[in-house]
Design an enzyme around this catalytic site. Sequence first.
Site, PDB file in Angstrom:
ATOM      1  N   PRO A   1       0.845  -1.194   0.000  1.00 28.11           N
ATOM      2  CA  PRO A   1       0.000   0.000   0.000  1.00 28.11           C
ATOM      3  C   PRO A   1       0.885   1.251   0.000  1.00 28.11           C
ATOM      4  CG  PRO A   1      -0.674  -1.550   1.729  1.00 28.11           C
ATOM      5  CD  PRO A   1       0.645  -2.017   1.203  1.00 28.11           C
ATOM      6  N   GLU A   2       0.577   2.174  -0.897  1.00 29.00           N
ATOM      7  CA  GLU A   2       1.356   3.397  -0.988  1.00 29.00           C
ATOM      8  C   GLU A   2       0.453   4.595  -0.708  1.00 29.00           C
ATOM      9  OE1 GLU A   2       3.890   3.474  -4.496  1.00 29.00           O
ATOM     10  OE2 GLU A   2       3.961   1.278  -4.513  1.00 29.00           O
TER      11      GLU A   2
ATOM     12  N   ARG B   1      12.535  -6.711  -7.356  1.00 26.47           N
ATOM     13  CA  ARG B   1      11.595  -5.635  -7.641  1.00 26.47           C
ATOM     14  C   ARG B   1      11.275  -5.594  -9.117  1.00 26.47           C
ATOM     15  NH1 ARG B   1      13.280   0.375  -6.037  1.00 26.47           N
ATOM     16  NH2 ARG B   1      14.750   0.063  -7.756  1.00 26.47           N
TER      17      ARG B   1
END
Length: 289
Positions: free
Chosen positions: A2-3, A272
């Site tokens: 969550p950003e 990533r």
Amino acid sequence: MPELPELEIVRDVLQRRLVGRRIVKVSLSPKGGPIVVRDLTGHGFREGLTGRSVESVQRRGKFLLFALGTETGSKLGGSRGEQPLTLAVNPKLTGRLQLSAPAGKKAGPVHVTLHFEAPTEELRYVDQKRMGQLYLTAELAAIPTFAEMGPDALEASPETFRNRLRRFRGEIKGVLAREQFLAGIGNAYADEILWQARLHPYRKVSALSPEEIDRLYAAMNVTLRESIEKVEAAMGENIHLKPRDFFAVHMRGGKLCPRCGAKVSEITAGGRITNFCRSCQPGGLIRGL
């Protein structure tokens, strides 16, 4: 993870629905233990929370901060019970919060549950891989790395953005996702911001022109603010959801760029995933899709 856009909506929902309400019970899963729960008061996580009311819910970067009042009934008692505390939630990669009636279906493995009275409701911390942490503290500076965060991404002025960017070296995507630069942006929204700015994610910060830096700042604000609106529309009150169907490039490797129609590239490095459009974001010779 969550950003900023997701957490901003979660904060708004919890601010509306929990402020002024008292925590009557705290349940901890034995599977979470000290991996998830961090008591920095020295007096007990469960004991410090029980009996207190939520005074406000704020967001700082990718932390949610629950300011807890000194409601009588705290099991600490005496002067310790009168000390304001903060519950700081850092969901990290796999954590979520779920607000539900007690009989509501769990959104995943629940490690911490705060039980509220009038009406009966639960705030659950759900985390598939136990990667996030919940800190109970009297001092936010006691939380590891908290004091190292830069200004919030939505509060940085153009001048602050330019001045802080000069302090960092390396590739622009990595810098964007560093909390020490600006707080709130992670891997996903870094991809979206760079797509909006038409900048290759592996460009060196030192190679960016003044015009490109201004374009990056504008793209950051547009992307985050528009995403907040889209997340709010898709999430509603279901704060455990993570709506990202509106993304232009992140996690869309091999699909078509919505701006130019070229294939979206996908690079995995250091665990990533990075997605970008080679046509719209030129400037690298990275191998991939």
